[in-house]
Design a protein around this motif. Structure first.
Motif, PDB file in Angstrom:
ATOM      1  N   ILE A  10       0.828  -1.197   0.000  1.00  0.00           N
ATOM      2  CA  ILE A  10       0.000   0.000   0.000  1.00  0.00           C
ATOM      3  C   ILE A  10       0.864   1.249   0.000  1.00  0.00           C
ATOM      4  O   ILE A  10       0.492   2.265  -0.557  1.00  0.00           O
ATOM      5  CB  ILE A  10      -0.945   0.002   1.220  1.00  0.00           C
ATOM      6  N   ARG A  11       2.010   1.159   0.610  1.00  0.00           N
ATOM      7  CA  ARG A  11       2.914   2.312   0.648  1.00  0.00           C
ATOM      8  C   ARG A  11       3.160   2.863  -0.747  1.00  0.00           C
ATOM      9  O   ARG A  11       3.126   4.068  -0.967  1.00  0.00           O
ATOM     10  CB  ARG A  11       4.229   1.900   1.297  1.00  0.00           C
ATOM     11  N   THR A  12       3.400   1.987  -1.694  1.00  0.00           N
ATOM     12  CA  THR A  12       3.658   2.403  -3.068  1.00  0.00           C
ATOM     13  C   THR A  12       2.447   3.143  -3.634  1.00  0.00           C
ATOM     14  O   THR A  12       2.596   4.188  -4.268  1.00  0.00           O
ATOM     15  CB  THR A  12       3.986   1.179  -3.945  1.00  0.00           C
ATOM     16  N   ILE A  13       1.253   2.617  -3.386  1.00  0.00           N
ATOM     17  CA  ILE A  13       0.020   3.245  -3.867  1.00  0.00           C
ATOM     18  C   ILE A  13      -0.135   4.632  -3.253  1.00  0.00           C
ATOM     19  O   ILE A  13      -0.462   5.601  -3.938  1.00  0.00           O
ATOM     20  CB  ILE A  13      -1.200   2.360  -3.525  1.00  0.00           C
ATOM     21  N   VAL A  14       0.114   4.736  -1.955  1.00  0.00           N
ATOM     22  CA  VAL A  14      -0.009   6.011  -1.251  1.00  0.00           C
ATOM     23  C   VAL A  14       1.006   7.020  -1.783  1.00  0.00           C
ATOM     24  O   VAL A  14       0.658   8.161  -2.087  1.00  0.00           O
ATOM     25  CB  VAL A  14       0.151   5.823   0.278  1.00  0.00           C
ATOM     26  N   GLU A  15       2.250   6.605  -1.909  1.00  0.00           N
ATOM     27  CA  GLU A  15       3.293   7.529  -2.373  1.00  0.00           C
ATOM     28  C   GLU A  15       3.037   8.012  -3.801  1.00  0.00           C
ATOM     29  O   GLU A  15       3.289   9.175  -4.110  1.00  0.00           O
ATOM     30  CB  GLU A  15       4.664   6.873  -2.261  1.00  0.00           C
ATOM     31  N   GLU A  16       2.533   7.132  -4.639  1.00  0.00           N
ATOM     32  CA  GLU A  16       2.189   7.557  -5.998  1.00  0.00           C
ATOM     33  C   GLU A  16       1.044   8.564  -5.967  1.00  0.00           C
ATOM     34  O   GLU A  16       1.040   9.532  -6.729  1.00  0.00           O
ATOM     35  CB  GLU A  16       1.813   6.351  -6.859  1.00  0.00           C
ATOM     36  N   GLY A  17       0.091   8.334  -5.078  1.00  0.00           N
ATOM     37  CA  GLY A  17      -1.052   9.232  -4.965  1.00  0.00           C
ATOM     38  C   GLY A  17      -0.704  10.620  -4.460  1.00  0.00           C
ATOM     39  O   GLY A  17      -1.263  11.612  -4.917  1.00  0.00           O
ATOM     40  N   ILE A  18       0.220  10.698  -3.518  1.00  0.00           N
ATOM     41  CA  ILE A  18       0.573  12.000  -2.935  1.00  0.00           C
ATOM     42  C   ILE A  18       1.820  12.612  -3.565  1.00  0.00           C
ATOM     43  O   ILE A  18       2.191  13.741  -3.253  1.00  0.00           O
ATOM     44  CB  ILE A  18       0.745  11.918  -1.404  1.00  0.00           C
ATOM     45  N   GLN A  19       2.472  11.848  -4.444  1.00  0.00           N
ATOM     46  CA  GLN A  19       3.697  12.324  -5.111  1.00  0.00           C
ATOM     47  C   GLN A  19       4.776  12.756  -4.117  1.00  0.00           C
ATOM     48  O   GLN A  19       5.435  13.781  -4.282  1.00  0.00           O
ATOM     49  CB  GLN A  19       3.373  13.478  -6.080  1.00  0.00           C
ATOM     50  N   CYS A  80       2.298  20.081  10.141  1.00  0.00           N
ATOM     51  CA  CYS A  80       3.355  19.144   9.755  1.00  0.00           C
ATOM     52  C   CYS A  80       4.552  19.913   9.199  1.00  0.00           C
ATOM     53  O   CYS A  80       4.422  20.673   8.236  1.00  0.00           O
ATOM     54  CB  CYS A  80       2.841  18.164   8.698  1.00  0.00           C
ATOM     55  N   PRO A  81       5.743  19.734   9.793  1.00  0.00           N
ATOM     56  CA  PRO A  81       6.914  20.485   9.338  1.00  0.00           C
ATOM     57  C   PRO A  81       7.378  20.139   7.922  1.00  0.00           C
ATOM     58  O   PRO A  81       8.075  20.931   7.299  1.00  0.00           O
ATOM     59  CB  PRO A  81       8.001  20.140  10.363  1.00  0.00           C
ATOM     60  N   VAL A  82       6.959  18.980   7.391  1.00  0.00           N
ATOM     61  CA  VAL A  82       7.380  18.605   6.035  1.00  0.00           C
ATOM     62  C   VAL A  82       6.197  18.522   5.071  1.00  0.00           C
ATOM     63  O   VAL A  82       6.358  18.111   3.927  1.00  0.00           O
ATOM     64  CB  VAL A  82       8.197  17.287   6.023  1.00  0.00           C
ATOM     65  N   GLY A  83       5.013  18.900   5.528  1.00  0.00           N
ATOM     66  CA  GLY A  83       3.853  18.978   4.654  1.00  0.00           C
ATOM     67  C   GLY A  83       3.310  17.645   4.158  1.00  0.00           C
ATOM     68  O   GLY A  83       2.888  17.534   3.015  1.00  0.00           O
ATOM     69  N   ILE A  84       3.298  16.649   5.024  1.00  0.00           N
ATOM     70  CA  ILE A  84       2.717  15.360   4.646  1.00  0.00           C
ATOM     71  C   ILE A  84       1.201  15.555   4.508  1.00  0.00           C
ATOM     72  O   ILE A  84       0.547  15.977   5.459  1.00  0.00           O
ATOM     73  CB  ILE A  84       3.017  14.274   5.711  1.00  0.00           C
ATOM     74  N   PRO A  85       0.621  15.240   3.349  1.00  0.00           N
ATOM     75  CA  PRO A  85      -0.818  15.442   3.137  1.00  0.00           C
ATOM     76  C   PRO A  85      -1.645  14.283   3.710  1.00  0.00           C
ATOM     77  O   PRO A  85      -2.104  13.398   2.984  1.00  0.00           O
ATOM     78  CB  PRO A  85      -0.930  15.514   1.614  1.00  0.00           C
ATOM     79  N   LEU A  86      -1.837  14.291   5.009  1.00  0.00           N
ATOM     80  CA  LEU A  86      -2.511  13.179   5.680  1.00  0.00           C
ATOM     81  C   LEU A  86      -3.942  12.949   5.212  1.00  0.00           C
ATOM     82  O   LEU A  86      -4.382  11.805   5.121  1.00  0.00           O
ATOM     83  CB  LEU A  86      -2.458  13.365   7.191  1.00  0.00           C
ATOM     84  N   SER A  87      -4.677  13.992   4.879  1.00  0.00           N
ATOM     85  CA  SER A  87      -6.046  13.775   4.406  1.00  0.00           C
ATOM     86  C   SER A  87      -6.046  13.016   3.084  1.00  0.00           C
ATOM     87  O   SER A  87      -6.887  12.152   2.851  1.00  0.00           O
ATOM     88  CB  SER A  87      -6.815  15.089   4.298  1.00  0.00           C
ATOM     89  N   GLU A  88      -5.086  13.293   2.214  1.00  0.00           N
ATOM     90  CA  GLU A  88      -4.960  12.550   0.950  1.00  0.00           C
ATOM     91  C   GLU A  88      -4.549  11.101   1.217  1.00  0.00           C
ATOM     92  O   GLU A  88      -5.041  10.186   0.548  1.00  0.00           O
ATOM     93  CB  GLU A  88      -3.935  13.209   0.037  1.00  0.00           C
ATOM     94  N   ILE A  89      -3.657  10.916   2.171  1.00  0.00           N
ATOM     95  CA  ILE A  89      -3.224   9.554   2.531  1.00  0.00           C
ATOM     96  C   ILE A  89      -4.418   8.752   3.028  1.00  0.00           C
ATOM     97  O   ILE A  89      -4.645   7.618   2.606  1.00  0.00           O
ATOM     98  CB  ILE A  89      -2.097   9.599   3.580  1.00  0.00           C
ATOM     99  N   MET A  90      -5.201   9.336   3.931  1.00  0.00           N
ATOM    100  CA  MET A  90      -6.350   8.627   4.488  1.00  0.00           C
ATOM    101  C   MET A  90      -7.392   8.336   3.411  1.00  0.00           C
ATOM    102  O   MET A  90      -7.994   7.261   3.396  1.00  0.00           O
ATOM    103  CB  MET A  90      -6.971   9.417   5.635  1.00  0.00           C
ATOM    104  N   ALA A  91      -7.600   9.270   2.490  1.00  0.00           N
ATOM    105  CA  ALA A  91      -8.548   9.049   1.394  1.00  0.00           C
ATOM    106  C   ALA A  91      -8.079   7.891   0.510  1.00  0.00           C
ATOM    107  O   ALA A  91      -8.881   7.036   0.103  1.00  0.00           O
ATOM    108  CB  ALA A  91      -8.710  10.317   0.564  1.00  0.00           C
ATOM    109  N   THR A  92      -6.788   7.839   0.231  1.00  0.00           N
ATOM    110  CA  THR A  92      -6.222   6.746  -0.564  1.00  0.00           C
ATOM    111  C   THR A  92      -6.389   5.417   0.156  1.00  0.00           C
ATOM    112  O   THR A  92      -6.740   4.401  -0.458  1.00  0.00           O
ATOM    113  CB  THR A  92      -4.727   7.012  -0.856  1.00  0.00           C
ATOM    114  N   LEU A  93      -6.167   5.414   1.466  1.00  0.00           N
ATOM    115  CA  LEU A  93      -6.306   4.193   2.248  1.00  0.00           C
ATOM    116  C   LEU A  93      -7.763   3.729   2.305  1.00  0.00           C
ATOM    117  O   LEU A  93      -8.040   2.534   2.213  1.00  0.00           O
ATOM    118  CB  LEU A  93      -5.740   4.388   3.654  1.00  0.00           C
TER     119      LEU A  93
END
Length: 129
Positions: A10-19, A80-93
């Protein structure tokens, strides 16, 4: 925990989704520390990222957190100090869990959560709460 960077999942799917690579996460816990709904979750946002990095896909997809976090709130993304888009991650999950036939496994969230979701919805539509 040992980090397994080269395994697919799933990590790969998430990383592709959030770039963005999830290894950018500093594991500082600011996302959870600034979350008004953390007590509703079984995993903190930081733990979700940690589990994805450790290839614990089933634990993430079966968590309560992915169904509650990031629906109408981006508070953690702001701090988030590095701008991780958690809402996008959760939507992808959520999308991946649904694709795999995994349904939400949780009791109804508290009234406080619903009140926030309701108010957030109206703020988004330009109405005052």
């Amino acid at each position: 925990m040992r980090l397994r960077i080269h395994e697919d999942g799933i990590r790969t799917i998430v990383e592709e989704g959030i770039q963005k690579s999830l290894t950018a996460c500093l594991q500082c816990s600011k996302c959870g520390g600034g979350c008004a709904h953390l007590d509703e979750f079984d995993l903190s946002p930081r733990q979700v990222i940690e589990y994805l990095l450790d290839c614990l896909d089933e634990q993430v997809l079966n968590s309560r957190t992915i169904w509650l976090c990031g629906k109408n709130c981006t508070g953690c993304e702001v701090i988030c100090p590095v701008g991780i888009p958690l809402s996008e991650i959760m939507a992808t999950l959520r999308k991946e869990a649904t694709r795999r036939g995994i349904e939400p496994k949780y009791e109804q969230p508290s009234l406080i959560y619903h009140k926030y979701e309701h108010c957030s919805k109206h703020r988004r539509e330009g109405e005052e709460g």
